[in-house]
Structure formats: C-alpha cells, structure tokens
Design a protein around this motif. Sequence first.
Motif, PDB file in Angstrom:
ATOM      1  N   ASP A 211     -57.193  20.455 -13.057  1.00 42.77           N
ATOM      2  CA  ASP A 211     -58.605  20.793 -12.885  1.00 42.77           C
ATOM      3  C   ASP A 211     -58.994  21.845 -13.917  1.00 42.77           C
ATOM      4  OD1 ASP A 211     -61.065  21.773 -11.960  1.00 42.77           O
ATOM      5  OD2 ASP A 211     -60.577  21.226  -9.896  1.00 42.77           O
ATOM      6  N   ASP A 212     -59.913  21.482 -14.799  1.00 39.49           N
ATOM      7  CA  ASP A 212     -60.309  22.443 -15.828  1.00 39.49           C
ATOM      8  C   ASP A 212     -61.659  22.001 -16.402  1.00 39.49           C
ATOM      9  OD1 ASP A 212     -58.772  24.664 -17.666  1.00 39.49           O
ATOM     10  OD2 ASP A 212     -60.289  23.537 -18.809  1.00 39.49           O
ATOM     11  N   PRO A 213     -62.515  22.959 -16.794  1.00 41.52           N
ATOM     12  CA  PRO A 213     -63.793  22.559 -17.413  1.00 41.52           C
ATOM     13  C   PRO A 213     -63.594  21.662 -18.636  1.00 41.52           C
ATOM     14  CG  PRO A 213     -63.783  24.919 -16.945  1.00 41.52           C
ATOM     15  CD  PRO A 213     -62.415  24.415 -16.612  1.00 41.52           C
ATOM     16  N   ALA A 214     -62.455  21.816 -19.337  1.00 36.73           N
ATOM     17  CA  ALA A 214     -62.200  20.986 -20.532  1.00 36.73           C
ATOM     18  C   ALA A 214     -61.979  19.520 -20.159  1.00 36.73           C
ATOM     19  CB  ALA A 214     -60.979  21.516 -21.270  1.00 36.73           C
ATOM     20  N   LEU A 215     -61.793  19.275 -18.854  1.00 35.22           N
ATOM     21  CA  LEU A 215     -61.545  17.901 -18.397  1.00 35.22           C
ATOM     22  C   LEU A 215     -62.726  17.362 -17.589  1.00 35.22           C
ATOM     23  CD1 LEU A 215     -57.854  18.444 -17.220  1.00 35.22           C
ATOM     24  CD2 LEU A 215     -58.608  17.373 -19.356  1.00 35.22           C
ATOM     25  N   ALA A 216     -63.857  18.077 -17.639  1.00 33.27           N
ATOM     26  CA  ALA A 216     -65.010  17.678 -16.824  1.00 33.27           C
ATOM     27  C   ALA A 216     -65.489  16.277 -17.185  1.00 33.27           C
ATOM     28  CB  ALA A 216     -66.142  18.688 -17.002  1.00 33.27           C
ATOM     29  N   GLU A 217     -65.396  15.925 -18.462  1.00 37.12           N
ATOM     30  CA  GLU A 217     -65.770  14.567 -18.885  1.00 37.12           C
ATOM     31  C   GLU A 217     -64.498  13.805 -19.242  1.00 37.12           C
ATOM     32  OE1 GLU A 217     -68.654  13.515 -18.503  1.00 37.12           O
ATOM     33  OE2 GLU A 217     -69.732  15.399 -18.257  1.00 37.12           O
ATOM     34  N   PRO A 218     -64.469  12.514 -18.914  1.00 35.60           N
ATOM     35  CA  PRO A 218     -63.221  11.760 -19.149  1.00 35.60           C
ATOM     36  C   PRO A 218     -63.006  11.404 -20.616  1.00 35.60           C
ATOM     37  CG  PRO A 218     -64.873  10.346 -18.160  1.00 35.60           C
ATOM     38  CD  PRO A 218     -65.500  11.695 -18.277  1.00 35.60           C
ATOM     39  N   LEU A 219     -62.695  12.405 -21.418  1.00 42.58           N
ATOM     40  CA  LEU A 219     -62.391  12.152 -22.832  1.00 42.58           C
ATOM     41  C   LEU A 219     -60.941  11.682 -22.933  1.00 42.58           C
ATOM     42  CD1 LEU A 219     -64.204  15.242 -24.355  1.00 42.58           C
ATOM     43  CD2 LEU A 219     -64.885  12.852 -24.564  1.00 42.58           C
ATOM     44  N   ALA A 220     -60.770  10.477 -23.475  1.00 46.05           N
ATOM     45  CA  ALA A 220     -59.483   9.790 -23.377  1.00 46.05           C
ATOM     46  C   ALA A 220     -58.341  10.574 -24.011  1.00 46.05           C
ATOM     47  CB  ALA A 220     -59.596   8.411 -24.002  1.00 46.05           C
ATOM     48  N   ASP A 221     -58.588  11.230 -25.155  1.00 42.21           N
ATOM     49  CA  ASP A 221     -57.467  11.903 -25.825  1.00 42.21           C
ATOM     50  C   ASP A 221     -56.969  13.095 -24.998  1.00 42.21           C
ATOM     51  OD1 ASP A 221     -59.804  13.285 -26.394  1.00 42.21           O
ATOM     52  OD2 ASP A 221     -59.407  13.528 -28.535  1.00 42.21           O
ATOM     53  N   ARG A 222     -57.899  13.795 -24.343  1.00 43.25           N
ATOM     54  CA  ARG A 222     -57.464  14.932 -23.501  1.00 43.25           C
ATOM     55  C   ARG A 222     -56.771  14.448 -22.226  1.00 43.25           C
ATOM     56  NH1 ARG A 222     -62.691  18.968 -23.907  1.00 43.25           N
ATOM     57  NH2 ARG A 222     -62.833  18.793 -26.157  1.00 43.25           N
ATOM     58  N   TYR A 223     -57.386  13.467 -21.596  1.00 42.31           N
ATOM     59  CA  TYR A 223     -56.793  12.966 -20.351  1.00 42.31           C
ATOM     60  C   TYR A 223     -55.384  12.420 -20.600  1.00 42.31           C
ATOM     61  CZ  TYR A 223     -60.754  13.343 -17.145  1.00 42.31           C
ATOM     62  OH  TYR A 223     -61.727  13.820 -16.306  1.00 42.31           O
ATOM     63  N   ALA A 224     -55.237  11.673 -21.709  1.00 43.11           N
ATOM     64  CA  ALA A 224     -53.938  11.065 -21.998  1.00 43.11           C
ATOM     65  C   ALA A 224     -52.877  12.140 -22.163  1.00 43.11           C
ATOM     66  CB  ALA A 224     -54.033  10.207 -23.256  1.00 43.11           C
ATOM     67  N   MET A 225     -53.255  13.237 -22.805  1.00 47.24           N
ATOM     68  CA  MET A 225     -52.271  14.295 -23.031  1.00 47.24           C
ATOM     69  C   MET A 225     -51.845  14.936 -21.702  1.00 47.24           C
ATOM     70  SD  MET A 225     -52.472  17.275 -25.749  1.00 47.24           S
ATOM     71  CE  MET A 225     -51.362  16.851 -27.009  1.00 47.24           C
ATOM     72  N   VAL A 226     -52.825  15.132 -20.818  1.00 48.50           N
ATOM     73  CA  VAL A 226     -52.507  15.724 -19.508  1.00 48.50           C
ATOM     74  C   VAL A 226     -51.615  14.767 -18.699  1.00 48.50           C
ATOM     75  CG1 VAL A 226     -53.529  16.430 -17.305  1.00 48.50           C
ATOM     76  CG2 VAL A 226     -54.587  17.152 -19.450  1.00 48.50           C
ATOM     77  N   ILE A 227     -51.947  13.493 -18.737  1.00 52.16           N
ATOM     78  CA  ILE A 227     -51.146  12.505 -17.969  1.00 52.16           C
ATOM     79  C   ILE A 227     -49.709  12.472 -18.507  1.00 52.16           C
ATOM     80  CG2 ILE A 227     -50.882  10.037 -17.441  1.00 52.16           C
ATOM     81  CD1 ILE A 227     -54.052   9.933 -17.754  1.00 52.16           C
TER      82      ILE A 227
ATOM     83  N   ASP B 216     -50.701  23.394 -14.152  1.00 53.60           N
ATOM     84  CA  ASP B 216     -51.125  24.408 -15.123  1.00 53.60           C
ATOM     85  C   ASP B 216     -50.835  23.933 -16.537  1.00 53.60           C
ATOM     86  OD1 ASP B 216     -51.961  26.251 -13.226  1.00 53.60           O
ATOM     87  OD2 ASP B 216     -49.859  26.821 -12.829  1.00 53.60           O
ATOM     88  N   PHE B 217     -51.820  24.052 -17.370  1.00 56.46           N
ATOM     89  CA  PHE B 217     -51.629  23.673 -18.770  1.00 56.46           C
ATOM     90  C   PHE B 217     -52.564  24.539 -19.605  1.00 56.46           C
ATOM     91  CE2 PHE B 217     -55.620  21.427 -19.233  1.00 56.46           C
ATOM     92  CZ  PHE B 217     -55.932  21.155 -17.900  1.00 56.46           C
ATOM     93  N   ASP B 218     -52.295  24.555 -20.886  1.00 56.12           N
ATOM     94  CA  ASP B 218     -53.109  25.376 -21.786  1.00 56.12           C
ATOM     95  C   ASP B 218     -54.271  24.517 -22.299  1.00 56.12           C
ATOM     96  OD1 ASP B 218     -54.140  27.019 -23.668  1.00 56.12           O
ATOM     97  OD2 ASP B 218     -52.445  26.836 -25.074  1.00 56.12           O
ATOM     98  N   ALA B 219     -55.464  24.749 -21.727  1.00 56.40           N
ATOM     99  CA  ALA B 219     -56.621  23.913 -22.078  1.00 56.40           C
ATOM    100  C   ALA B 219     -56.937  24.003 -23.573  1.00 56.40           C
ATOM    101  CB  ALA B 219     -57.833  24.327 -21.255  1.00 56.40           C
ATOM    102  N   ALA B 220     -56.628  25.168 -24.177  1.00 52.73           N
ATOM    103  CA  ALA B 220     -56.947  25.340 -25.609  1.00 52.73           C
ATOM    104  C   ALA B 220     -56.107  24.410 -26.486  1.00 52.73           C
ATOM    105  CB  ALA B 220     -56.713  26.793 -26.010  1.00 52.73           C
ATOM    106  N   SER B 221     -54.968  23.950 -25.930  1.00 56.09           N
ATOM    107  CA  SER B 221     -54.104  23.089 -26.750  1.00 56.09           C
ATOM    108  C   SER B 221     -54.501  21.603 -26.657  1.00 56.09           C
ATOM    109  CB  SER B 221     -52.647  23.261 -26.308  1.00 56.09           C
ATOM    110  OG  SER B 221     -52.495  22.677 -25.033  1.00 56.09           O
ATOM    111  N   LEU B 222     -55.499  21.289 -25.828  1.00 57.81           N
ATOM    112  CA  LEU B 222     -55.903  19.881 -25.701  1.00 57.81           C
ATOM    113  C   LEU B 222     -56.591  19.417 -26.990  1.00 57.81           C
ATOM    114  CD1 LEU B 222     -57.367  19.807 -22.071  1.00 57.81           C
ATOM    115  CD2 LEU B 222     -55.180  18.891 -22.845  1.00 57.81           C
ATOM    116  N   PRO B 223     -56.467  18.137 -27.328  1.00 55.09           N
ATOM    117  CA  PRO B 223     -57.089  17.673 -28.572  1.00 55.09           C
ATOM    118  C   PRO B 223     -58.617  17.750 -28.518  1.00 55.09           C
ATOM    119  CG  PRO B 223     -56.012  15.860 -27.394  1.00 55.09           C
ATOM    120  CD  PRO B 223     -55.713  17.098 -26.636  1.00 55.09           C
ATOM    121  N   ASN B 224     -59.196  17.942 -29.677  1.00 59.28           N
ATOM    122  CA  ASN B 224     -60.656  18.029 -29.773  1.00 59.28           C
ATOM    123  C   ASN B 224     -61.229  16.936 -30.658  1.00 59.28           C
ATOM    124  OD1 ASN B 224     -61.593  20.200 -28.177  1.00 59.28           O
ATOM    125  ND2 ASN B 224     -60.387  21.553 -29.509  1.00 59.28           N
ATOM    126  N   GLY B 225     -60.484  15.841 -30.776  1.00 55.68           N
ATOM    127  CA  GLY B 225     -60.902  14.761 -31.677  1.00 55.68           C
ATOM    128  C   GLY B 225     -62.165  14.059 -31.229  1.00 55.68           C
TER     129      GLY B 225
END
Length: 320
Positions: free
Chosen positions: A61-77, A173-182
């Motif tokens: 659960d994080d504001p960086a995941l509020a929208e289902p952006l595939a590159d971020r979600y895939a990394m979390v999964i 827990d994960f580092d939201a800043a490390s999620l991709p921003n592509g």
Amino acid sequence: MAESLILIEHDRQQVKRPSLHAITLAQQLGGNYALLVVGHGLDGIAASLVSYGASAVVVADDPALAEPLADRYAMVIAEAARRLGAKTILGTSSTFSKDVLPRAAALLDAPMVTDVIAIEKMDGSISYRRPINAGSMFANVKVEGDRRVLTVRATAFEPPAANAAPCPISHFDFDAASLPNGMQFISREERRSDRPDLTEARVVVSGGRPLKDKETFERLVGRLADALGGAIGATRAAVDAGMAPNDYQIGQTGKIIAPELYIALGISGAIQHLAGIKDSRIIVAINKDPDAPIFQMATYALVGDLYQIVPQLIESIRRA
Ligand SMILES: Cc1cc2nc3c(=O)[nH]c(=O)nc-3n(C[C@H](O)[C@H](O)[C@H](O)COP(=O)(O)OP(=O)(O)OC[C@H]3O[C@@H](n4cnc5c(N)ncnc54)[C@H](O)[C@@H]3O)c2cc1C
C-alpha cells in the motif's frame, strides 16, 4: 513463506470476484498460499480477504501504487514473490493481468502459462491445461524451473469458500523511491453502470453487427439486458463499428464468460466469438439466417428478424 502467491484484483472499493477463483487453483496445487493486494488505501479490501484460508494477506500500500502502472506493479509482485519464496504466482485471466503479470514473469525470469483451465498431476510433476486455437483444441503444458507465473480462467474454477479462521494481514515494506518511473499516469476514464459486471453476470445479452449504431444497440440489447437484470456484451464487429465500448467484447480477444443464460442477437457465431461463450449454460440465439453457425451451439434457436422479435420480447418480459 508461501508456496503460491495470488494477485487479487480490486477496483479500489472492492475485490474483483473473478480474481478469487485463482485461490481454488492454488488449493488444488497444494501447500500454503498468500494473497497479494497492491494499490493505495487498501484496508477495507485487505480485511475482506482474511477468511479464504490463506497464510497471510500481503498488502503493498503506497501512494506510488495508487494507479495501476504496470512497471511498478510488476516490480512489487516480483519482489513479493522472491521474499515469500513463492514458487507459483497466480492471477486471473484479465486485461489487468495481461498488462502486469508478463512483466513480473520477466523480472523473475520465470515461464508463464496463461488461461489455465485445469491441472493434471503425472509422475510427480504438474501439467497445465489451456485452450489453444480459439478454444477449438486444448494443450497440456509443462514448464521448467522452480518458479512459474500462471493466469487462470475464472470460469473454469469454482469460487473459494470464505469460511476459514482469519489470517494475519501483513504490510509489504518496500522503497517506493526505487520503483520504476518509465510510465506516468495521465488520466482515467471510468464508465459507471448499474448493470452487473460482464464476467460475473448470470445473464448476458449480446449484440452483433446488425444493431447498426450506439442508440439502436442500447435500445434493443441494453433494454433486453435491463429487463432480465443482465449485463451487455458485444461481438468484435459491433465494437469495431463503434456500437459498443471495447470492454463489452466477448471472445478470443475479448472476455470469457460463463453466465446461466446467454442471448445472442444478430450474431453469426464466428469461432472467435464462440471461444468466449462456450461455458454458458443456456444459449439463446436470434438470427434471421437459419444456417448461421451460432445455431449449432444454441440451446434455443429463434429464426427471425431481431428488430421484430426483440421489442416483443422486452414487452412480454416487462408484462410478466
Ligand atoms: C484474430 C481474430 C480475433 C477475433 N476476436 C474476436 C472476438 O474476441 N470476439 C468476436 O466477437 N469476434 C472476434 N473476431 C471477429 C470474428 O471473426 C467475426 O468477424 C465477428 O465475431 C462477427 O461479428 P457478428 O457476428 O456481429 O457479425 P457478422 O458475422 O456480420 O454476423 C451478423 C449476423 O447477424 C445476422 N443478422 C443480420 N441482420 C439480422 C436481423 N435483422 N435480425 C437477426 N439477425 C440478423 C446475420 O444473419 C449474421 O449471422 C476476431 C477475428 C480475428 C481474425
């Protein structure tokens, strides 16, 4: 630790029920399983998942995941699968999973099997049964390696019972800043409808090419669906002609449905359309061509002009 990790889909308010059917496959595979929910503001959704017999509901659960952006979600999964030691990552066959899960599989360097409808255990290994060639044949597939990503056809698996003792909810827990921003989220178009969801509806009324335009489609297909409390579907021809939005499309490149009653109005019955309706219990087809291929699959066939039959049908259902 969990043998299987199941990606649960939601619309921010509630769980999308077809995604729960993947739990049934995880139960058939054996071993314990965790449920993964990704997004933002997930407390209510996580709480609704605790009784499905999982070892844990894992919440990213994080504001960086509020929208289902595939590159971020895939990394979390992928990261959740690694940390939990999950061998099988499961989702339902949906537009969302088509976007997200192949990326997660690539990050995990794991093979992926889509549209699984059954498993077979042979000599200590498992093969996955899936339709090929628009459902006209089936293949049994084995995969190599320790880890695999699967999507299941919800219509092929029963919904799981929600009667187990509540499991813990754990925050991932994960580092939201490390999620991709592509990719960046720009906007969302949502269609609010009082009609049931196509993949969950007990009754589906579908229209094909002869419905001419949006207004006619709504007047005939929409009203008949409303009279029966059903959902609306469409063929690709109707979608391509702009009569219906593309999330109404049923078939090989659309949605797979399994209602109790499917009514096809002016639909020829091309193999690509039939691939999406095969699991319907009763199929009623109205077509003016007595040789239309849909009649080979229909439980009840009405040969005639839908422009005459459908208004009469709506009127008599309303009067009944
Ligand atoms: C790779 C690929 C993927 C595809 N995926 C899909 C898919 O997911 N879903 C899908 O639906 N299609 C898909 N298609 C398209 C598919 O092959 C057909 O072209 C499409 O399903 C035809 O739609 P239709 O039945 O509405 O139109 P048509 O084939 O034109 O049939 C219209 C029918 O309406 C009948 N009719 C005409 N007027 C009346 C009337 N007044 N009253 C009653 N009946 C009438 C006609 O007799 C005819 O049978 C795909 C095609 C390809 C190549």
